[in-house]
Design an enzyme around this catalytic site. Structure first.
Site, PDB file in Angstrom:
ATOM      1  N   GLU A  47      44.637  77.143  26.425  1.00  0.00           N
ATOM      2  CA  GLU A  47      45.617  76.640  25.462  1.00  0.00           C
ATOM      3  C   GLU A  47      46.958  77.274  25.814  1.00  0.00           C
ATOM      4  O   GLU A  47      47.153  78.474  25.599  1.00  0.00           O
ATOM      5  CB  GLU A  47      45.156  76.995  24.057  1.00  0.00           C
ATOM      6  CG  GLU A  47      46.000  76.415  22.965  1.00  0.00           C
ATOM      7  CD  GLU A  47      46.074  74.890  23.014  1.00  0.00           C
ATOM      8  OE1 GLU A  47      45.049  74.230  23.258  1.00  0.00           O
ATOM      9  OE2 GLU A  47      47.184  74.365  22.840  1.00  0.00           O
ATOM     10  N   SER A  48      47.858  76.469  26.357  1.00  0.00           N
ATOM     11  CA  SER A  48      49.097  77.039  26.891  1.00  0.00           C
ATOM     12  C   SER A  48      49.942  77.704  25.812  1.00  0.00           C
ATOM     13  O   SER A  48      50.588  78.729  26.064  1.00  0.00           O
ATOM     14  CB  SER A  48      49.900  75.960  27.618  1.00  0.00           C
ATOM     15  OG  SER A  48      50.172  74.878  26.759  1.00  0.00           O
ATOM     16  N   CYS A  77      45.260  72.770  34.479  1.00  0.00           N
ATOM     17  CA  CYS A  77      45.434  72.310  33.094  1.00  0.00           C
ATOM     18  C   CYS A  77      46.490  73.121  32.344  1.00  0.00           C
ATOM     19  O   CYS A  77      47.674  73.012  32.644  1.00  0.00           O
ATOM     20  CB  CYS A  77      44.087  72.269  32.392  1.00  0.00           C
ATOM     21  SG  CYS A  77      44.087  71.078  31.049  1.00  0.00           S
ATOM     22  N   ILE A 147      40.041  67.953  30.022  1.00  0.00           N
ATOM     23  CA  ILE A 147      39.872  68.400  28.627  1.00  0.00           C
ATOM     24  C   ILE A 147      41.262  68.554  28.008  1.00  0.00           C
ATOM     25  O   ILE A 147      42.010  69.456  28.377  1.00  0.00           O
ATOM     26  CB  ILE A 147      39.113  69.744  28.558  1.00  0.00           C
ATOM     27  CG1 ILE A 147      37.759  69.636  29.270  1.00  0.00           C
ATOM     28  CG2 ILE A 147      38.924  70.173  27.097  1.00  0.00           C
ATOM     29  CD1 ILE A 147      37.045  70.973  29.439  1.00  0.00           C
ATOM     30  N   HIS A 183      39.852  70.501  35.409  1.00  0.00           N
ATOM     31  CA  HIS A 183      39.179  71.806  35.471  1.00  0.00           C
ATOM     32  C   HIS A 183      38.245  71.872  36.679  1.00  0.00           C
ATOM     33  O   HIS A 183      37.040  71.618  36.531  1.00  0.00           O
ATOM     34  CB  HIS A 183      38.367  72.038  34.192  1.00  0.00           C
ATOM     35  CG  HIS A 183      39.185  72.384  33.001  1.00  0.00           C
ATOM     36  ND1 HIS A 183      39.316  73.668  32.526  1.00  0.00           N
ATOM     37  CD2 HIS A 183      39.945  71.607  32.201  1.00  0.00           C
ATOM     38  CE1 HIS A 183      40.111  73.678  31.470  1.00  0.00           C
ATOM     39  NE2 HIS A 183      40.509  72.428  31.249  1.00  0.00           N
ATOM     40  N   GLU A 185      36.917  74.363  37.974  1.00  0.00           N
ATOM     41  CA  GLU A 185      35.883  75.400  37.767  1.00  0.00           C
ATOM     42  C   GLU A 185      34.674  74.845  37.020  1.00  0.00           C
ATOM     43  O   GLU A 185      33.636  75.498  36.951  1.00  0.00           O
ATOM     44  CB  GLU A 185      36.487  76.611  37.030  1.00  0.00           C
ATOM     45  CG  GLU A 185      36.696  76.476  35.539  1.00  0.00           C
ATOM     46  CD  GLU A 185      37.930  75.633  35.152  1.00  0.00           C
ATOM     47  OE1 GLU A 185      38.537  75.004  36.034  1.00  0.00           O
ATOM     48  OE2 GLU A 185      38.247  75.589  33.946  1.00  0.00           O
TER      49      GLU A 185
END
Ligand code: GLN
Length: 217
Positions: A47-48, A77, A147, A183, A185
Site C-alpha cells: 500500500e503505497s 505495484c 492486485i 506481483h 513474487e
C-alpha cells in the site's frame, strides 16, 4: 548478488524468497545506512500510501540518491507508484525518479484483482529477454497477478515498455529500473521478471553490456 528489499510494509518476504531462489542474498532495508553496499534494490507491492507514511525523509533522500546514481531496482505495484513522476487517484507524493504517470487502483477495488496467465511481450521486451538469454527459441510466458494495481497513464521517452496487458503498459524499463505493475513474487514459478532484474544487476557489475555481450572490465 546482495539485493536489498524495502521492508517497511507489503510483500517484502515473498520477494526475499524469490531473490534467494535466483541465487541472491536478500537484505531487509529499513534504514538509509542499509542501502550501502547493495547490488540492487527491490521496492515491493503493498500500500503505497502506508509506505509513504513509514518512509523517513532520510530514507526517501537516500533511495532517490542511489536510484539516480543507477543502482538497479525492481519496483512492483505499490513500489512503482512510489517511484513514479506523478501519482493520481488520489494525488500522492512520490520519489519521481521513474518518468511515468500512474493512476492508483486503475482496475478497481480488491475484488477486481485478477491473474493474466501470459502477458503480451513487445519487441523491446523480446530484445531485453534475448539479452538476458531468456528467449530459448520463443519468449517465456510472464504470468502476472494484478492486485489493486495502478494503470500507467503516461510513459516518458526514455522508458521502454517490455510487456502489456490489454494494450496497457505493465512491465517497463528505464535504465537500470525495472517496473512491474503486477506481483512477480506471486507467480506459480519463478518469474522471468526476476531473471531480467538479475541480468540488470550483473550488467551493472560491468560483467555484461546492455547488448548482452561480455565486457572485460
Ligand atoms: N493499490 C495499492 C496502492 O495504491 C497498490 C496495490 C499493490 O501494491 N498490490 O498503493
Amino acid at each position: 548478488m546482495k539485493i536489498g528489499v524495502l521492508s517497511l510494509q507489503g510483500d517484502f518476504d515473498a520477494h526475499a524468497s524469490s531473490i534467494s531462489r535466483i541465487g541472491g542474498k536478500a537484505i531487509q532495508v529499513r534504514k538509509p545506512s542499509e542501502l550501502s553496499a547493495l547490488d540492487g534494490i527491490v521496492l515491493p507491492g503493498g500500500e503505497s500510501s502506508a509506505m509513504l507514511k513509514l518512509l523517513e525523509p532520510e530514507l526517501i533522500a537516500e533511495l532517490q540518491s542511489v536510484l539516480l546514481k543507477g543502482m538497479p531496482a525492481l519496483a512492483t505495484c505499490a513500489g512503482v507508484i512510489l517511484l513514479a513522476r506523478t501519482v493520481h487517484n488520489p494525488d500522492q507524493a512520490s520519489l519521481g525518479v521513474l518518468d511515468i504517470d500512474v493512476q492508483r487502483n486503475g482496475y478497481g477495488r480488491q475484488v477486481d484483482s485478477f491473474i493474466e496467465p501470459s502477458l503480451r511481450i513487445t519487441d523491446e521486451g523480446r530484445a531485453a529477454l534475448q539479452n538476458a538469454q531468456l528467449m530459448n527459441g520463443r519468449a517465456p510466458e510472464i504470468e502476472a497477478v494484478f492486485i489493486r494495481a495502478p494503470i500507467i497513464t503516461r510513459v516518458g521517452s526514455d522508458v521502454d515498455v517490455l510487456a502489456q496487458h490489454d494494450s496497457q503498459p505493465v512491465l517497463l524499463r528505464q535504465g537500470s529500473i525495472l517496473a512491474a505493475t503486477f506481483h512477480p513474487e506471486l507467480a506459480r514459478t519463478i518469474s522471468p521478471v526476476y531473471m531480467l532484474f538479475s541480468h540488470l544487476v550483473q550488467a551493472d557489475d560491468g560483467l555484461i553490456d546492455v547488448d548482452g555481450s561480455l565486457l572485460l572490465r
